[in-house]
Design a protein around this motif. Structure first.
Motif, mmCIF file in Angstrom:
data_model
loop_
_atom_site.group_PDB
_atom_site.id
_atom_site.type_symbol
_atom_site.label_atom_id
_atom_site.label_comp_id
_atom_site.label_asym_id
_atom_site.label_seq_id
_atom_site.Cartn_x
_atom_site.Cartn_y
_atom_site.Cartn_z
ATOM 1 N N PRO A 2 1.066 -1.079 -0.098
ATOM 2 C CA PRO A 2 -0.068 0.401 0.393
ATOM 3 C C PRO A 2 0.670 1.289 0.373
ATOM 4 N N ALA A 4 3.678 1.240 -1.341
ATOM 5 C CA ALA A 4 4.503 1.926 -2.582
ATOM 6 C C ALA A 4 3.389 2.821 -3.445
ATOM 7 N N ALA A 5 2.435 2.668 -3.498
ATOM 8 C CA ALA A 5 2.139 4.158 -4.829
ATOM 9 C C ALA A 5 2.734 4.817 -4.470
ATOM 10 N N PRO A 6 1.738 5.924 -3.181
ATOM 11 C CA PRO A 6 1.677 7.710 -2.754
ATOM 12 C C PRO A 6 3.547 7.334 -3.494
ATOM 13 N N GLU A 7 4.597 6.538 -3.406
ATOM 14 C CA GLU A 7 5.937 6.734 -4.103
ATOM 15 C C GLU A 7 6.514 6.805 -5.222
ATOM 16 N N LYS A 8 5.203 6.123 -5.600
ATOM 17 C CA LYS A 8 5.512 5.425 -6.952
ATOM 18 C C LYS A 8 4.989 6.693 -8.072
ATOM 19 N N ARG A 9 3.159 7.454 -7.489
ATOM 20 C CA ARG A 9 2.790 8.710 -8.064
ATOM 21 C C ARG A 9 3.864 10.019 -7.801
ATOM 22 N N LYS A 10 4.335 10.090 -6.386
ATOM 23 C CA LYS A 10 5.304 11.231 -6.451
ATOM 24 C C LYS A 10 6.320 11.294 -7.535
ATOM 25 N N GLN A 12 6.435 8.948 -10.074
ATOM 26 C CA GLN A 12 6.186 9.693 -11.776
ATOM 27 C C GLN A 12 5.608 11.868 -11.278
ATOM 28 N N HIS A 48 0.509 15.034 -3.170
ATOM 29 C CA HIS A 48 1.318 14.583 -2.594
ATOM 30 C C HIS A 48 2.671 15.728 -3.032
#
Length: 202
Positions: A2, A4-10, A12, A48
């Protein structure tokens, strides 16, 4: 996971922001532009990141840390003043070519940092140039380099200008690898400042 998604979006967001800052410039890029590039609503970005200033701050100070770390390694591993110069050039080129887009933003857009970050970053730039000057002075004192008019500041600015022009022409898919680029720059510089006083450009 769970988290990982915010970090992946940041990550990006950082990638798209870097590209926009590189091609449009920081001042001409809005949060709306960034949101459009990502295909999201501008309001959703603020969950973010705080602002585009935050993104510029991150790019500039991250790259600064990488340049200083490369410089430290160059001096620690050198066995002679000439090798220290060679190691420095190779390290500087590695940092630039690792992320040419971020490097171009770092070199061209730092003036848009807001205080107190602008003062802190300006101090880091001066500290880096001062270290380059000291590196060249040690080379001259050891008769490994010949400084025109005994002026290490001029030589340092000449060297840094050549190195920092890389992001405008280097291409990862080009004919030269980063190591080859670094070695050509090293050879040109050390020949141009050869201890025998023979310069490539009179």
């Amino acid at each position: 996971m769970p988290a990982a998604a915010p970090e992946k979006r940041k990550a990006q967001i950082r990638r798209h922001a870097t590209s926009l800052f590189q091609h449009r410039g920081f001042a001409a890029t809005s949060m709306r532009d960034l949101a459009a590039a990502l295909g999201v609503e501008a309001a959703s970005l603020y969950s973010h990141i705080g602002s585009k200033q935050e993104l510029l701050h991150e790019i500039c100070f991250r790259l600064a840390d990488e340049f200083f770390a490369a410089f430290d390694a160059a001096e620690c591993t050198a066995v002679s003043p000439a090798e220290a110069v060679r190691n420095f050039i190779h390290g500087h080129v590695r940092v630039i070519t690792r992320d040419p887009a971020a490097s171009q933003v770092f070199l061209a857009e730092w003036r848009h940092l807001e205080e107190p970050a602008l003062t802190a970053f300006t101090a880091q730039r001066l500290a880096y140039e001062t270290r380059v000057r000291a590196l060249l002075r040690r080379g001259a004192d050891a008769a490994a380099l010949h400084l025109p008019a005994n002026d290490e500041r001029f030589a340092a600015l000449w060297l840094l200008s050549g190195l920092n022009w890389l992001p405008t022409w280097y291409r990862p898919d080009g004919k030269l690898t980063p190591t080859e680029v670094a070695e050509r720059l090293t050879q040109n510089f050390l020949t141009g400042l050869g201890a025998d006083g023979k310069f490539l450009i009179e």
